[in-house]
Every structure is written in C-alpha cells, then in structure tokens.
Design a protein around this motif. Structure first.
Motif, PDB file in Angstrom:
ATOM      1  N   HIS A 158      -2.109  -0.937   0.302  1.00  0.00           N
ATOM      2  CA  HIS A 158      -3.485   0.114   0.295  1.00  0.00           C
ATOM      3  C   HIS A 158      -4.603  -0.873   1.189  1.00  0.00           C
ATOM      4  O   HIS A 158      -5.474   0.040   1.802  1.00  0.00           O
ATOM      5  CB  HIS A 158      -3.882   0.567  -0.784  1.00  0.00           C
ATOM      6  N   PHE A 196      -4.996  -0.191   4.710  1.00  0.00           N
ATOM      7  CA  PHE A 196      -5.685   1.103   5.197  1.00  0.00           C
ATOM      8  C   PHE A 196      -7.025   0.830   5.423  1.00  0.00           C
ATOM      9  O   PHE A 196      -7.738   1.605   6.288  1.00  0.00           O
ATOM     10  CB  PHE A 196      -5.431   2.234   4.461  1.00  0.00           C
ATOM     11  N   GLU A 256      -8.664   8.073   5.454  1.00  0.00           N
ATOM     12  CA  GLU A 256      -7.905   7.309   4.458  1.00  0.00           C
ATOM     13  C   GLU A 256      -8.638   5.903   4.262  1.00  0.00           C
ATOM     14  O   GLU A 256      -8.745   5.307   3.156  1.00  0.00           O
ATOM     15  CB  GLU A 256      -6.565   7.396   4.907  1.00  0.00           C
ATOM     16  N   ARG A 297     -10.884   3.305  -3.634  1.00  0.00           N
ATOM     17  CA  ARG A 297      -9.671   3.247  -4.640  1.00  0.00           C
ATOM     18  C   ARG A 297     -10.050   2.386  -5.871  1.00  0.00           C
ATOM     19  O   ARG A 297     -10.820   1.572  -5.819  1.00  0.00           O
ATOM     20  CB  ARG A 297      -8.332   2.639  -3.802  1.00  0.00           C
TER      21      ARG A 297
END
Length: 135
Positions: A33, A36, A130, A135
């Motif tokens: 991740h 991204f 995104e 996160r």
C-alpha cells in the motif's frame, strides 16, 4: 504486484509471483500500500504530465512544480522503485560519476503513462483518490 485471477468455481484468488519465498511474499503484501502513496503524490503534483514524452531531471521537475529539489529527487526515486518511472540508462552512468540529483533523467514507464491527464484509459483520478486515503 498483486493480481486477481478467476479460478475454478468463479471465485478469485490473489496471485503473487511464484518466485517469492513465503517470507518475502508476506512482506510484499504488508508494504504494497505504500506504493499507492508514492503514486498519489506523484500524480497530485502533476509529474506524470510533465514527463509525458520526455525525460527530465529532479531539478527541472522541482522548478516546474515549485518544490524542493532533494524532496522531488526522493519522490522520483521512490516512483522508480514502484515501477511508474524509470531512470534513463544514458544518464545513469553520467549521474553516478558526477551529481546524481542533477544528472539523473527520469522518464515514465508504460505503467506510468496511464497516470497522465487525457491518457487513453487514464487512471489519474483513481491514483489521486487512492493515494490520498489515510490508512
């Protein structure tokens, strides 16, 4: 990169390269991740559009986007690691011998091309969205 493949019974399975040992495969999944975030920052700054059809150095990109040269250089190197940029092989030898920041030319990869505005099947909006998610 994770790839979804339809398997028997209509369900999907995540595939990692077969060459990865289990430990490396797990690490790949755990940190994927972060790529991204790199792609999102690169795209939000308009760097794919600047590099469309040409190679540029980090100082040239930094001037164009009004940002710190060393920070831009680190972002461009991270984008190389992710696979959306590549280092122009002609500049790599010169840059290694002289100033890597000023002498390294960066270009878009085929994958990076879809981050440009107006590119066929552009993924720009997706990448910005995104890449901006916390996160």
């Amino acid at each position: 990169m994770n790839v979804l493949k339809k398997v028997k019974g209509g369900s999907y399975a995540t595939l990692l390269p077969d060459s990865l040992p289990p430990r490396e495969a797990l690490l790949h999944l755990a940190i994927a991740h972060h790529g991204f975030h790199v792609i999102g920052a690169l795209t939000r700054l308009g760097i794919p559009d600047l590099l469309g059809g040409c190679s540029r150095t980090a100082p040239a990109v930094a001037v164009a986007i009004r940002a710190d040269t060393s920070a831009v250089f680190r972002l461009l190197r991270a984008a190389v690691a992710v696979g959306v940029l590549q280092i122009d092989p002609k500049s790599a030898l010169t840059a290694a011998a002289e100033d890597p920041v000023a002498g390294t030319l960066f270009t878009l990869t085929q994958t990076g091309e879809v981050l440009r505005r107006g590119a066929p099947n552009s993924m720009r909006a997706f990448a910005v969205g995104e890449g901006s998610r916390r996160r």
